[in-house]
Write an enzyme that holds these catalytic residues in place. Structure first.
Site, PDB file in Angstrom:
ATOM      1  N   LYS A  21       1.237  -1.267   0.386  1.00  0.00           N
ATOM      2  CA  LYS A  21       0.019  -0.148   0.428  1.00  0.00           C
ATOM      3  C   LYS A  21       0.700   1.037  -0.303  1.00  0.00           C
ATOM      4  O   LYS A  21       0.597   1.905  -0.907  1.00  0.00           O
ATOM      5  CB  LYS A  21      -1.256  -0.044   1.204  1.00  0.00           C
ATOM      6  CG  LYS A  21      -2.068   1.440   1.246  1.00  0.00           C
ATOM      7  CD  LYS A  21      -3.028   1.016   2.709  1.00  0.00           C
ATOM      8  CE  LYS A  21      -2.605   0.534   3.969  1.00  0.00           C
ATOM      9  NZ  LYS A  21      -2.888   2.581   3.880  1.00  0.00           N
ATOM     10  N   SER A  22       2.019   1.445   0.992  1.00  0.00           N
ATOM     11  CA  SER A  22       3.076   2.311   1.090  1.00  0.00           C
ATOM     12  C   SER A  22       2.801   2.258  -0.463  1.00  0.00           C
ATOM     13  O   SER A  22       3.579   3.509  -0.608  1.00  0.00           O
ATOM     14  CB  SER A  22       4.028   1.912   1.459  1.00  0.00           C
ATOM     15  OG  SER A  22       2.737   2.138   3.028  1.00  0.00           O
ATOM     16  N   ARG A  26       2.865   5.943  -3.421  1.00  0.00           N
ATOM     17  CA  ARG A  26       4.582   6.491  -3.825  1.00  0.00           C
ATOM     18  C   ARG A  26       4.574   6.601  -5.273  1.00  0.00           C
ATOM     19  O   ARG A  26       4.878   7.906  -6.013  1.00  0.00           O
ATOM     20  CB  ARG A  26       5.696   5.796  -2.711  1.00  0.00           C
ATOM     21  CG  ARG A  26       5.663   6.577  -1.576  1.00  0.00           C
ATOM     22  CD  ARG A  26       6.366   5.955  -0.649  1.00  0.00           C
ATOM     23  NE  ARG A  26       6.619   6.424   0.971  1.00  0.00           N
ATOM     24  CZ  ARG A  26       5.534   6.200   1.809  1.00  0.00           C
ATOM     25  NH1 ARG A  26       4.304   5.442   1.793  1.00  0.00           N
ATOM     26  NH2 ARG A  26       5.785   7.153   2.718  1.00  0.00           N
ATOM     27  N   GLY A  86      -4.899   8.593   5.693  1.00  0.00           N
ATOM     28  CA  GLY A  86      -4.121   9.444   6.484  1.00  0.00           C
ATOM     29  C   GLY A  86      -2.770   9.852   4.871  1.00  0.00           C
ATOM     30  O   GLY A  86      -2.542  10.971   5.217  1.00  0.00           O
ATOM     31  N   SER A 157       3.618  12.113  12.450  1.00  0.00           N
ATOM     32  CA  SER A 157       3.883  10.779  11.197  1.00  0.00           C
ATOM     33  C   SER A 157       4.900  11.245   9.987  1.00  0.00           C
ATOM     34  O   SER A 157       4.792  12.284   9.452  1.00  0.00           O
ATOM     35  CB  SER A 157       2.402  10.867  10.489  1.00  0.00           C
ATOM     36  OG  SER A 157       2.759  10.623   9.750  1.00  0.00           O
ATOM     37  N   ASP A 298       2.487   0.026  12.637  1.00  0.00           N
ATOM     38  CA  ASP A 298       1.152  -0.565  12.224  1.00  0.00           C
ATOM     39  C   ASP A 298       1.853  -2.230  12.266  1.00  0.00           C
ATOM     40  O   ASP A 298       0.656  -2.846  12.186  1.00  0.00           O
ATOM     41  CB  ASP A 298       1.876  -0.097  10.771  1.00  0.00           C
ATOM     42  CG  ASP A 298       0.227   0.993   9.971  1.00  0.00           C
ATOM     43  OD1 ASP A 298       0.298   1.131  10.822  1.00  0.00           O
ATOM     44  OD2 ASP A 298       1.112   1.143   8.788  1.00  0.00           O
ATOM     45  N   LYS A 325      -4.100   6.377  14.975  1.00  0.00           N
ATOM     46  CA  LYS A 325      -4.222   5.941  13.633  1.00  0.00           C
ATOM     47  C   LYS A 325      -5.471   5.268  13.201  1.00  0.00           C
ATOM     48  O   LYS A 325      -6.993   6.970  13.361  1.00  0.00           O
ATOM     49  CB  LYS A 325      -3.329   4.492  13.641  1.00  0.00           C
ATOM     50  CG  LYS A 325      -1.999   4.317  13.958  1.00  0.00           C
ATOM     51  CD  LYS A 325      -1.722   5.313  12.528  1.00  0.00           C
ATOM     52  CE  LYS A 325      -0.105   4.470  13.173  1.00  0.00           C
ATOM     53  NZ  LYS A 325       0.199   4.558  11.624  1.00  0.00           N
TER      54      LYS A 325
END
Length: 416
Positions: A21-22, A26, A86, A157, A298, A325
């Site tokens: 997902k990250s 990106r 987020g 964050s 996480d 979160k």
């Protein structure tokens, strides 16, 4: 809301790990800022990425399947719905401010309550940054963003840092991000720097932050998104608690911060190794250790499950970011594990968990609208002495829409 009953059973088999997902966020964002066509393959199909794709299109890019046609940032739609993401919200606030027309961000679930004060502190005096007193959303911003020194604490964050790292190379003049304390979740910033470097952007890291030359251009680039260690973590622990699991699509040399799940589990006595076929996880008798979550918040929920089923006690420290979160993940997991008979000592930013061999079943667990809580509780069911019921399994669509299909394919017994 659908209830899902899970009957305890060991999981075993092969998992083709879901896309990161990250990295999906990106790569799509970097491609949207490059003037030309990039092909980004294996992007995660999840609610958060739906939000990010809509955001890049609202700011002038086009997305057709794996093809992303980027452009200079220009407002096409004045409203960006971030859903519950987020990452989408925090990454796009500075990007939207690269142009001078107003853009309003909205969201749902816990997102309107998640703090945006870092951006407020650095933008409020010079730019439009307007939201209701009682909530951070809807948030209306406009630019144009200018170069300068941007000072912030490193223990917030990393998404705020990433948002600025995307936007500042495109402004006139050089900028600095100055961190007033050590950077937490550094692995996520490393991912950002690696991705934007692939798109031709040069940023210098230094002892107290980053130097960002201005007037740069993102160049089109083709990429394939690797497997997700954050999602794989649930099946790593399932293998330790159940039976042999082989995980494919994970890079052994990955920069993902949540690859630390392997280090934590091995230190606890887990039998895990990379083979020619993939990452092999064997059932193991694990022992409690001290786990610092400062860089990998996480992983908190699933490590709390593993701690509850490890010999001795497990101390999880630097866990305060779990409280901000999609839910208060620390409180959520404490509530659910307590229902399953686990004894814990809870502090403001840490928890001591006393391990045991089995968990109490015949309980209904609350997912708190949080994908990682739902997945962690599902894995906990492996060692329960009776069925558990999740009050809303659909929340996994945020990051791992096929989680329960995979769970079932490994021998999980599910009844709606």
């Amino acid at each position: 809301m659908l209830m899902l009953k899970i009957t305890p059973n060991k999981l075993t088999g092969t998992v083709h790990v879901v896309s990161s997902k990250s990295l999906s966020h990106r790569y799509v964002i970097a491609a949207s800022l490059a003037e030309g066509v990039s092909n980004i393959n294996n992007v995660l199909d999840s609610d958060d990425l739906v939000a990010t794709k809509a955001a890049v299109m609202a700011l002038g890019a086009k997305v057709e399947g794996s093809k992303v046609t980027g452009s200079k940032v220009k407002r096409v739609h004045d409203l960006i719905d971030c859903h519950e993401s987020g990452s989408t919200l925090r990454f796009f606030i500075p990007i939207a401010m690269l142009q001078n027309e107003e853009v309003t961000f909205t969201g749902r679930g816990k997102l309107p309550e998640r703090p945006q004060n870092v951006y407020e502190d650095i933008f409020k005096d010079k730019y439009l940054f307007s939201h209701p007193e009682s909530s951070y959303l809807p948030l209306t911003v406009s630019g144009p963003l200018k170069s300068g020194n941007y000072e912030m604490s490193g223990n917030v964050s990393s998404q705020f840092v990433t948002g600025l790292l995307y936007a500042l190379p495109l402004v006139e003049g050089d900028s600095k991000i100055v961190l007033t304390s050590p950077l937490e979740s550094k692995g996520y910033v490393d991912l950002t720097l690696d991705v934007i470097k692939q798109f031709g952007i040069h940023i210098e890291s230094n002892d107290d932050g980053f130097f960002i030359p201005g007037n740069q251009k993102y160049l089109p680039h083709d990429a394939t998104v690797e497997g997700d260690y954050s999602g794989a973590a649930f099946f790593v622990v399932a293998g330790l608690l159940g039976s042999k699991i082989l995980l494919k699509n994970l890079r052994e040399d990955s920069l993902q911060g949540d690859k630390a799940i392997l280090d934590f589990c091995i230190k606890m006595g887990g039998d895990i190794q990379f083979t020619k076929e993939g990452l092999l996880v064997n059932p193991s008798n694990t022992k409690g250790i001290t786990i610092d979550l400062g860089q990998t918040p996480d992983l908190g929920p699933i490590l709390m499950v593993l701690g509850a089923l490890s010999e001795g006690d497990t101390l999880i420290t630097n866990a305060s970011r779990l409280r901000i979160k999609e839910s208060d993940r620390l409180a959520a997991m404490v509530e659910n594990l307590t229902k399953m008979g686990v004894k814990m000592d809870v502090y403001e930013d840490s928890v001591r968990i006393y391990g045991q061999k089995t968990l109490k079943g015949n309980v209904t667990l609350h997912t708190f609208g949080d994908h990682r809580i739902a997945m962690a509780c599902a894995v906990a069911s492996i060692k329960a002495d009776g069925p558990i019921t999740l009050d809303d399994e659909k929340v996994v669509s945020k990051s791992y829409p096929t989680f329960f299909e995979v769970f079932k394919s490994l021998g999980g017994i599910l009844n709606d």
